[in-house]
Design a protein around this motif. Structure first.
Motif, PDB file in Angstrom:
ATOM      1  N   THR A 188     -12.851 -44.689 -86.338  1.00 26.63           N
ATOM      2  CA  THR A 188     -12.664 -45.850 -85.467  1.00 26.63           C
ATOM      3  C   THR A 188     -11.817 -45.486 -84.248  1.00 26.63           C
ATOM      4  OG1 THR A 188     -12.722 -47.201 -87.452  1.00 26.63           O
ATOM      5  CG2 THR A 188     -11.986 -48.269 -85.448  1.00 26.63           C
ATOM      6  N   ILE A 189     -10.737 -44.770 -84.485  1.00 25.22           N
ATOM      7  CA  ILE A 189      -9.872 -44.380 -83.364  1.00 25.22           C
ATOM      8  C   ILE A 189     -10.680 -43.603 -82.319  1.00 25.22           C
ATOM      9  CG2 ILE A 189      -7.935 -42.900 -82.689  1.00 25.22           C
ATOM     10  CD1 ILE A 189      -6.644 -43.553 -85.364  1.00 25.22           C
ATOM     11  N   PHE A 190     -11.553 -42.724 -82.779  1.00 24.49           N
ATOM     12  CA  PHE A 190     -12.263 -41.855 -81.857  1.00 24.49           C
ATOM     13  C   PHE A 190     -13.460 -42.536 -81.206  1.00 24.49           C
ATOM     14  CE2 PHE A 190      -9.474 -38.999 -83.654  1.00 24.49           C
ATOM     15  CZ  PHE A 190      -9.629 -37.710 -83.208  1.00 24.49           C
ATOM     16  N   PHE A 191     -14.137 -43.394 -81.944  1.00 24.45           N
ATOM     17  CA  PHE A 191     -15.441 -43.862 -81.468  1.00 24.45           C
ATOM     18  C   PHE A 191     -15.495 -45.316 -81.044  1.00 24.45           C
ATOM     19  CE2 PHE A 191     -16.566 -40.035 -83.779  1.00 24.45           C
ATOM     20  CZ  PHE A 191     -17.462 -39.441 -82.907  1.00 24.45           C
ATOM     21  N   ARG A 192     -14.378 -46.025 -81.104  1.00 22.83           N
ATOM     22  CA  ARG A 192     -14.458 -47.424 -80.677  1.00 22.83           C
ATOM     23  C   ARG A 192     -14.728 -47.492 -79.179  1.00 22.83           C
ATOM     24  NH1 ARG A 192      -8.123 -49.227 -80.948  1.00 22.83           N
ATOM     25  NH2 ARG A 192      -8.738 -50.607 -79.252  1.00 22.83           N
ATOM     26  N   ASN A 193     -15.023 -48.725 -78.716  1.00 24.92           N
ATOM     27  CA  ASN A 193     -15.365 -48.885 -77.297  1.00 24.92           C
ATOM     28  C   ASN A 193     -14.281 -48.326 -76.387  1.00 24.92           C
ATOM     29  OD1 ASN A 193     -17.762 -50.087 -77.883  1.00 24.92           O
ATOM     30  ND2 ASN A 193     -16.993 -52.170 -77.739  1.00 24.92           N
ATOM     31  N   GLY A 240     -12.206 -46.105 -77.360  1.00 27.07           N
ATOM     32  CA  GLY A 240     -11.735 -44.906 -78.045  1.00 27.07           C
ATOM     33  C   GLY A 240     -11.873 -43.667 -77.184  1.00 27.07           C
ATOM     34  N   LEU A 241     -11.494 -42.536 -77.794  1.00 25.25           N
ATOM     35  CA  LEU A 241     -11.411 -41.297 -77.036  1.00 25.25           C
ATOM     36  C   LEU A 241     -12.764 -40.815 -76.545  1.00 25.25           C
ATOM     37  CD1 LEU A 241      -8.961 -39.808 -79.537  1.00 25.25           C
ATOM     38  CD2 LEU A 241      -8.466 -40.190 -77.129  1.00 25.25           C
ATOM     39  N   VAL A 242     -13.774 -40.937 -77.407  1.00 23.66           N
ATOM     40  CA  VAL A 242     -15.081 -40.402 -77.038  1.00 23.66           C
ATOM     41  C   VAL A 242     -15.637 -41.154 -75.834  1.00 23.66           C
ATOM     42  CG1 VAL A 242     -17.437 -40.041 -77.806  1.00 23.66           C
ATOM     43  CG2 VAL A 242     -15.524 -39.597 -79.360  1.00 23.66           C
ATOM     44  N   ASN A 243     -15.515 -42.475 -75.868  1.00 20.33           N
ATOM     45  CA  ASN A 243     -16.004 -43.251 -74.725  1.00 20.33           C
ATOM     46  C   ASN A 243     -15.204 -42.964 -73.464  1.00 20.33           C
ATOM     47  OD1 ASN A 243     -18.355 -44.916 -75.023  1.00 20.33           O
ATOM     48  ND2 ASN A 243     -17.290 -45.914 -76.723  1.00 20.33           N
ATOM     49  N   ARG A 290     -16.789 -41.469 -70.068  1.00 14.77           N
ATOM     50  CA  ARG A 290     -16.601 -42.148 -68.785  1.00 14.77           C
ATOM     51  C   ARG A 290     -15.992 -41.212 -67.749  1.00 14.77           C
ATOM     52  NH1 ARG A 290     -15.657 -47.073 -71.249  1.00 14.77           N
ATOM     53  NH2 ARG A 290     -13.605 -46.377 -71.839  1.00 14.77           N
ATOM     54  N   GLU A 291     -14.916 -40.565 -68.156  1.00 11.86           N
ATOM     55  CA  GLU A 291     -14.146 -39.809 -67.180  1.00 11.86           C
ATOM     56  C   GLU A 291     -14.755 -38.444 -66.867  1.00 11.86           C
ATOM     57  OE1 GLU A 291     -10.159 -39.975 -68.701  1.00 11.86           O
ATOM     58  OE2 GLU A 291     -10.287 -42.166 -68.634  1.00 11.86           O
ATOM     59  N   ALA A 292     -15.190 -37.756 -67.916  1.00 13.17           N
ATOM     60  CA  ALA A 292     -15.681 -36.396 -67.691  1.00 13.17           C
ATOM     61  C   ALA A 292     -17.149 -36.380 -67.291  1.00 13.17           C
ATOM     62  CB  ALA A 292     -15.456 -35.549 -68.935  1.00 13.17           C
TER      63      ALA A 292
END
Lengths: 533, 291, 323
Positions: free
Chosen positions: C151-156, C158-161, C165-167
Motif C-alpha cells: 500500500t505504501i508503495f502503490f497507492r495513488n 505512493g512512491l511508484v506513482n 509522474r516525476e521521472a
C-alpha cells in the motif's frame, strides 16, 4: 470513608440476598448453602468466603501483568481471587468465539458495542447471560443509567448487559483555523461552503510553503468519517421518512446523496484524500495530523494527544475550529445523539445459583463505575486514591489533576486497570470536563469549544435505538457494506451518482424493505422534529 | 584448465544476474523497514522514502525492548519453538519411516493422513479436545495439537522412500532390527531433509498466531506474533463501519516502532536458517538411483 | 528386497486358505513389530488431535448452541449447506476463488522450482548461500505487513506513482490498488514475492541428494547446462514436484483469506470476493459455528475429490502418488 462504603454495600448485599431468595422459583441453591453457614449469621460467613472470580475482556496495547500490586489490592479489598483474562483487541473476535463455543464462559465478559447486535443478542437468547434487571435498583451506578440506554441492550424484553459509560457526544467537523484565516475564509455553515473551503485548501496554498501539497477533507475506508453536521446527513440516523411516513436509514436518505455528490465533486477537484478507498483509520488520521489535509473531525473524549503533538511539531502555529450543526432542509438544526455507552459488561447465567458470589461481583462492578467529581479526584478521597493505586505509587497530582505514572498500566500499579468496566458513569455528560485532560492548549481549547457547543444544541434521538429487527441482525451488516461500497464507487465516478435511486431500490429489494418495516413497527413517535431534545 | 564455452559463461552470468536482481527485490522492503526503524519519527514523516537513516537513533528499539510483554513473548516463543520442533521431529520422522516401509495397513494409515490434511475438524471441535486433554493455558497446547503436520509427514516419507533399498538390506544382513536401522542408517542419511523440516516446523511455531490466541489466557505466555500483531494491526481495526470505537483506542505506535518490532520479532528466526543451511549443502547420496 | 515386493499385496495369493492367511499376516506383523512401535506415537496423535475432533463436524448438520452442547443442539440436516448456495452471488464467488487459485497454480507454484534450479546452478558456494538466505526472508513477514508495504508503495499518492509522474512524466495516476484489472496480478506477484524463496527449501533439499557424478558424466558427454537441468536436475525433484502439486490441488478453494481480505475494496469486490471472505461477510463475525463448519466441510470435499483424482492419475503415469 471506605469502611463506611463497605458497610453500605454489605447492607445492600444483605438486602438483595433476601430479595433474590424470595424471588427465586426454585429454593435449591439457597437451601444447599445454608448448612455450610452453621450457626453463624449468614452474611458474616459468606463475607468471609473467598470467591474465585473470572473475567474476559479486551485491551488495546500492552495488557497488564497477571500478578501485580493492583490485582493484590482488588483481591484484598473484595476478598476474591480475581482472575481476569485480557485479550488484545486485534484478537478478541477469535478468542471470544472460542470461549463461547466451548459453552464455558467466565463470570464476567466485556464486549464491544459492535457485538450488541450479533454475539450478545444471539447468546443472550440461548440463555448464556444473567438477567441484570432485578439488581439495577440496588447499585447506585446502575441506577444512574437512563432508561433509554437500558432499552438499547434489551433482548426479548430482558436486560442482560451493563452498558459502559460514554458521553452522548458524536464527532464534529474540525477545520484548520490558521488556514481559513490565511486564505481569508469564513467558518462554513453549510456543505456548499465546506466544499469551497476544501477546494481553496487544495488550490490556494494555505500553509504558504509555495507547494501544492495540501488539500481539504481527510477521509478513509468506508467513507469514514462521515462529516455529518446533523441527522439529515448522518448515515446511521433514521431521520428521513418515505412516502408512507416510515423512517428510513440515513444511508439511503437525501442528505447522504447530497454528501456523496459533494464528495464526488471534491474527488474530481483533488480536494479530498485520493486514497480514500483503501486508507485505514490510523492512516486517515495521519493525513490530517501530518498537515496535509485541513478538514477532519474532533470530539471531547478520546482525542489523541500523540497525534496532536506530532502535528504541532511540524506546524506549531496550527489552530482549529469546530463546526456546529448545519440547518437542514426540514428547518431543523442539531446533532444525532450518541448511544450513551460504549461496550457492555455481561455476567454468566450460572451466577444465578450463587447469589453471594453474584453480590460480590456486582459490588466490584459498581465500585469500578463510581464517578468522582473533579474536586475529589485526589488523595483526600480514599476510594479514588485506592482506585488509582495510591498517590506516589500509581499517580501524582500535577496542577490539581491526577496524572498516572508512566508504568501505571504496564506494571498494573492500580486496581482500575483490571476492572472490566473501569469507566466512571457520570451522572451528566457535562460532569466530565474532558478539555482539562489534554496537555496542549490548542487541543484543550478545541475540546472546550466542542463541549461548549454541545451545551447549546439539541440532540436527535435515533428512533430505532433499542428496537430489534431480525433481518437487520441477520444481514444488516452485509447489506450496509454493499451500499457503502457502491457509494465509494460513486465518489470516484465508477458508478454515476445519477444512479442513486437505483441504489436505493437495490437496498430495498435485498432486504432493506424488511429492515425498514421491522423497525418502524416499533417506532411510536412519528414526528422526527419531536425527537430533538 | 577446462576452457569454458561462451554459452557456459553466458548462462552463468545471466543466471547470477537474474538472481541478484531477485535478491534485491526481496531485500528492498527489509531495507526500508530497517531504515525507518533506526530513524526518528520526524525524519520518517518528513521524507517520502527512507532508504538510509539520516540521523541514527535506537529509540524505537529501546521502546520495544522496554516492553515487558515483548521480552516475555520472545522468551516464550523461543521455548515453544525449540520444544515444539523436537516434538515434531520425533513424531514425524518415526511415523514417516514406519509408513515408508511396506507394513500391513500402511495404505489405510496414509489415507488417514491425507484425509486429515484436507479435512480439518475446524476451530471449535479442536478447541474442545484441547480443553478436554487439559492443555488449555499451557504451552503444550501450542505443541501437542500440532505434533505432526500431515504435509510434512507426506514429504518426509517421500524422502525415506527414495533411500535405496540396499541400504536397509545391508542393515538387515548385519542383524539390525528396525529400530536400529531407523536410528543408525535412516536418520543419518536424512539429515538434509530433517534439517529442512526442522526449519519448517520451527518457523511454523515462531509464526503461530492463532493457537496462542485460542488456547492461552495468561498474557505472560503470549507468543511474539500476538504481541507483534497488537503493535502493527491496531490501526486497522478501529474506526470501521461501527463508528463508536473510533476514538476509544490509542493511536497505533509510530511507524518507527512498528518497523522495529517487526524486525525484532523476525530476526531470531531468520538467523536459524544459516545454521541449518550447511546441512542442506552437504550432499548425501539419496535419490541418486532414481535420477 | 523380496519380502518388500511380496508384502505389498498380501491378499492376492489365490491358493492361500483363510486360516493360513491370517497366520501369515500375524507373523508378518510380528516381524514388523518395531515398525509398528515407531508408528504408534504418530498414530495416537492423529487419532486424538485430528480424528476425535472430526466428530465435531456433526455441528455442520446442526444448529449448534454452545450452551446446549453438541449432542443436544437440534439437527438441521443440510440447511447450513443450503445456506452456502442460497444466494446467486455464490456462483460468482466460487468462480472468483477458482480463477485466483488456478492463476496461483500456474504462476506461483512453479516459481520456487525455477528459483531452486537457478540457485542450484550457482557454482560459488558463498554466493549461493547468501542469495538463498536473502530470498527466503520475505516469508517471515505476515500478510498484514506485506500488504501494508504494498500500500505504501502503490497507492495513488505512493512512491511508484510519484516516480511515474516525476521521472516518466506520466499524466495520470494509476490506481494500482483500486483499478480491478490490477487486483489479480498483484495477488499473484505478492504470493511469489513472499513465498517463492521459502518454497525453494524443499526442492533444494531434494537436489542436495543428486549424485554429483551424474553431472560430471553429463559434462563429459558435452551436455549443455539446459540439457543437464532437463535430464538430471528435473528428474531428481520430479516426485517432490508431483506430491506438492497434488497437495496444492487439495487447497483449491483456499486462496489465503488474510491476503485477499486486506486488499478488498469497493472497486475490486466483484472479482476479489472469494469463498473465505464471502463467508466472513456473511456472518462468521456472528459466531455462527455451524455455518462456518459447513463451509469447511464443503471445501474439504472438493479438495478430497481433486486430490484423489490427481493421485490416481499420477499413479497411472507411473509416479508414486501421495498415498
Amino acid at each position: 470513608m471506605s469502611k463506611k462504603r463497605m458497610i453500605t454495600m454489605m447492607m445492600a448485599a444483605l438486602l438483595s440476598v433476601s430479595l433474590a431468595a424470595c424471588g427465586q422459583s426454585s429454593p435449591g441453591p439457597k437451601s444447599a448453602e445454608q448448612p455450610q453457614e452453621g450457626g453463624k449469621a449468614p452474611t458474616e460467613g459468606e463475607a468471609k468466603q473467598t470467591y474465585t472470580v473470572t473475567a474476559i475482556d479486551y485491551r488495546y496495547g500492552d495488557p497488564p501483568p497477571s500478578s501485580s500490586p493492583g490485582l493484590t489490592m482488588i483481591n484484598e479489598r473484595f476478598n476474591v481471587k480475581y482472575e481476569p483474562t485480557f485479550v488484545p483487541n486485534t484478537a478478541f473476535d477469535e478468542k471470544i468465539n472460542a470461549t463461547f463455543a466451548s459453552g464455558k464462559i467466565p463470570d464476567m465478559i466485556g464486549l464491544m458495542t459492535a457485538d450488541v447486535k450479533n454475539r450478545y443478542n444471539k447468546f443472550a437468547k440461548q440463555g448464556a447471560f444473567l438477567d441484570i434487571e432485578p439488581y439495577i435498583q440496588e447499585y447506585p451506578t446502575l441506577k444512574l443509567v437512563p432508561d433509554f440506554i437500558w432499552d438499547a441492550v434489551r433482548v426479548d424484553g430482558k436486560i442482560y448487559a451493563i452498558p459502559q459509560y460514554a458521553p452522548k457526544y458524536q464527532v464534529v467537523t474540525v477545520i484548520r483555523k490558521d488556514w481559513l484565516d490565511k486564505l481569508g475564509l469564513e467558518v462554513p455553515t453549510n456543505y456548499e461552503q465546506l466544499k469551497e473551503v476544501a477546494i481553496a485548501f487544495t488550490n490556494n496554498d494555505p500553509d504558504g510553503n509555495g507547494k501544492k501539497d495540501t488539500y481539504g477533507l481527510a477521509i478513509g475506508q468506508d467513507i469514514n468519517p462521515n462529516f455529518n453536521q446533523g441527522p439529515y446527513w448522518d448515515p446511521d440516523a433514521w431521520y428521513h421518512q418515505d412516502e408512507a411516513g416510515n423512517y428510513i436509514p440515513g444511508m439511503i436518505g437525501n442528505g447522504r446523496k447530497e454528501f456523496i455528490t459533494m464528495l464526488s465533486e471534491l474527488y474530481k477537484a483533488g480536494a479530498m484524500t485520493k486514497d480514500y478507498a483503501i486508507l485505514n483509520w490510523a492512516d486517515t488520521n495521519k493525513e490530517f495530523y501530518s498537515g496535509k489535509a485541513g478538514i477532519f473531525i474532533g470530539t471531547p473524549r478520546g482525542m489523541s494527544q500523540e497525534y496532536m503533538d506530532g502535528l504541532l511539531a511540524i506546524h506549531p502555529d496550527a489552530q482549529f475550529v469546530s463546526l456546529g450543526p448545519f440547518k437542514d432542509a426540514y428547518g431543523n438544526q442539531g446533532l444525532t445523539s450518541g448511544a450513551g455507552f460504549n461496550g457492555i459488561t455481561l455476567l454468566s447465567a450460572k451466577l444465578a445459583s450463587k447469589p453471594e458470589k453474584l453480590k460480590r461481583i456486582l459490588t466490584m462492578i459498581d465500585f469500578g463505575r463510581t464517578f468522582y467529581p473533579e474536586d475529589s479526584r485526589n488523595e483526600s478521597n480514599a476510594d479514588f486514591d485506592w482506585w488509582s493505586g495510591k498517590i506516589g505509587v500509581g499517580y501524582e497530582m500535577k496542577d490539581g489533576v491526577p496524572v498516572n505514572k508512566e508504568n501505571f498500566a504496564s506494571d498494573g500499579l492500580a486496581p482500575s486497570t483490571y476492572f472490566v468496566d473501569n469507566t466512571a458513569w457520570a451522572p451528566q455528560d457535562f460532569d466530565n470536563d474532558y478539555s482539562i485532560t489534554y496537555q496542549t492548549k490548542q487541543l484543550s481549547d478545541l475540546v472546550e469549544s466542542i463541549e461548549a457547543m454541545y451545551k447549546e444544541i439539541k440532540l436527535y434521538a435515533n428512533p430505532i435505538t433499542g428496537l430489534e429487527s431480525a433481518t437487520d441482525n441477520a444481514k444488516g451488516a452485509e447489506l450496509k457494506k454493499y451500499v457503502m461500497d457502491e457509494q465509494v464507487k460513486m465518489i470516484a465516478g465508477t458508478r454515476p451518482v445519477s444512479e442513486w435511486d437505483q441504489l436505493v431500490q437495490e437496498y430495498l429489494s435485498k432486504g432493506g424493505a424488511d429492515i425498514i418495516a421491522e423497525y418502524n413497527a416499533g417506532i411510536t413517535e412519528k414526528d422526527p422534529k419531536a425527537l430533538f431534545k | 584448465m577446462n576452457q569454458k564455452s561462451i554459452a557456459e559463461r553466458l548462462f552463468n552470468s545471466v543466471n547470477i544476474g537474474l538472481l541478484l536482481l531477485i535478491s534485491a527485490l526481496m531485500l528492498f522492503p527489509f531495507l526500508y523497514l530497517f531504515s525507518v526503524s533506526f530513524s526518528s519519527y520526524e525524519d520518517f514523516l518528513g521524507s517520502r522514502l527512507l532508504l538510509w537513516p539520516s540521523n541514527w537513533t535506537t529509540d524505537a528499539y529501546e521502546y520495544i525492548w522496554s516492553s515487558r510483554t515483548f521480552r516475555q513473548a520472545l522468551w516464550t516463543t523461543s521455548l515453544v519453538t525449540v520444544l515444539g520442533t523436537l516434538v515434531n521431529l520425533f513424531f514425524t520422522s518415526t511415523m514417516a519411516y514406519a509408513l515408508s516401509r511396506p507394513i500391513i495397513g500402511q495404505r489405510s494409515v496414509m489415507f488417514m493422513v491425507v484425509f486429515s490434511l484436507l479435512f480439518s475438524a475446524g476451530m471449535i471441535p479442536t478447541y474442545l479436545v484441547v480443553q478436554a486433554t487439559g492443555l488449555l493455558d499451557s504451552i503444550w497446547s501450542l505443541i501437542l495439537p500440532v505434533a505432526i503436520a500431515p504435509f510434512n509427514l507426506i514429504v518426509i516419507r517421500q524422502f525415506f522412500l527414495n533411500i535405496p533399498g540396499e541400504m536397509i538390506e545391508a542393515g538387515i544382513v548385519d542383524g539390525a532390527n528396525d529400530l536400529q536401522i531407523f536410528y543408525k542408517i535412516i536418520l543419518p542419511l536424512s539429515k538434509p531433509a530433517l534439517a529442512a523440516f526442522s526449519l519448517f516446523y520451527a518457523v511454523t511455531h515462531w509464526n503461530n498466531y492463532f493457537a496462542p490466541i485460542l488456547y492461552i489466557n495468561d498474557s505472560s505466555k503470549w507468543t511474539i506474533q500476538v504481541v507483534l500483531r497488537q503493535i502493527v494491526v491496531v490501526g486497522e481495526t478501529t474506526g470501521t463501519l461501527g463508528g463508536d470505537n473510533m476514538f476509544a483506542a490509542q493511536p497505533p505506535p509510530p511507524e518507527t516502532i512498528q518497523m522495529a518490532a517487526i524486525l525484532m520479532a523476525t530476526l531470531p528466526i531468520l538467523i536459524v536458517y544459516p545454521f541449518l543451511q550447511k546441512h542442506f549443502a552437504k550432499g548425501v547420496m539419496l535419490g541418486a538411483v532414481k535420477g | 528386497m523380496e519380502t518388500l515386493v511380496q508384502g505389498t499385496e498380501p491378499g492376492k495369493k489365490p491358493t492361500a486358505t483363510k486360516a493360513s492367511r491370517g497366520k501369515r499376516i500375524r507373523a508378518r506383523m510380528w516381524k514388523d513389530r518395531y515398525l509398528y512401535l515407531l508408528l504408534l506415537p504418530g498414530l495416537l496423535y492423529f487419532i486424538v488431535y485430528r480424528y476425535v475432533p472430526m466428530l465435531g463436524i456433526t455441528i455442520a448438520f446442526k444448529d449448534y448452541s454452545p450452551f446446549m452442547g453438541i449432542v443436544d443442539s437440534p439437527w438441521t440436516g443440510l440447511d447450513n449447506f443450503r445456506r452456502i448456495f442460497e444466494s446467486s452471488e455464490v456462483v460468482q464467488v466460487i468462480w472468483n476463488t477458482l480463477i485466483i487459485s488456478f492463476l496461483q497454480i500456474i504462476f506461483a507454484f512453479p516459481a520456487p522450482i525455477i528459483l531452486a534450479i537457478m540457485l542450484n546452478e550457482v557454482a560459488n558456494p558463498l554466493l549461493k548461500r547468501v542469495m538463498q538466505s536473502v530470498v527466503y526472508m520475505p516469508h517471515f513477514l505476515s500478510w498484514v505487513v506485506v500488504v501494508g508495504i504494498v500500500t505504501i508503495f502503490f497507492r495513488n499518492e505512493g512512491l511508484v506513482n510519484d516516480l511515474l509522474r516525476e521521472a516518466f512524466g506520466a499524466q495520470q495516476t494509476i490506481g494500482f490498488l483500486t483499478e480491478p484489472q490490477y487486483f489479480r496480478p498483484f495477488l499473484i506477484l505478492e504470493v511469489i514475492w513472499k513465498e517463492a524463496g521459502w518454497g525453494t527449501i524443499i526442492f533444494l533439499a531434494a537436489l542436495s541428494g543428486v549424485n554429483p557424478a551424474l553431472y560430471e558424466a553429463a559434462v563429459m558427454d558435452g551436455a549443455s547446462r539446459f540439457r543437464q537441468i532437463w535430464h538430471i536436475t528435473l528428474p531428481a525433484i520430479r516426485s517432490t514436484i508431483i506430491i506438492m502439486l497434488i497437495i496444492r490441488l487439495g487447497d483449491v478453494l483456499e486462496v489465503g483469506f488474510e491476503q485477499v481480505f486486506l486488499q478488498l475494496n469497493a472497486f475490486n469486490m466483484h472479482i476479489g470476493n472469494t469463498l473465505d471472505t464471502y463467508v466472513y461477510f456473511k456472518g462468521i463475525q456472528q459466531s455462527d459455528y455451524s455455518f462456518s463448519t459447513a463451509v469447511g466441510v464443503f471445501k474439504g470435499l472438493v479438495g478430497l475429490i481433486l486430490v484423489m483424482g490427481a493421485n490416481k492419475l499420477s499413479k497411472r503415469f507411473g509416479e508414486q502418488g501421495v498415498y
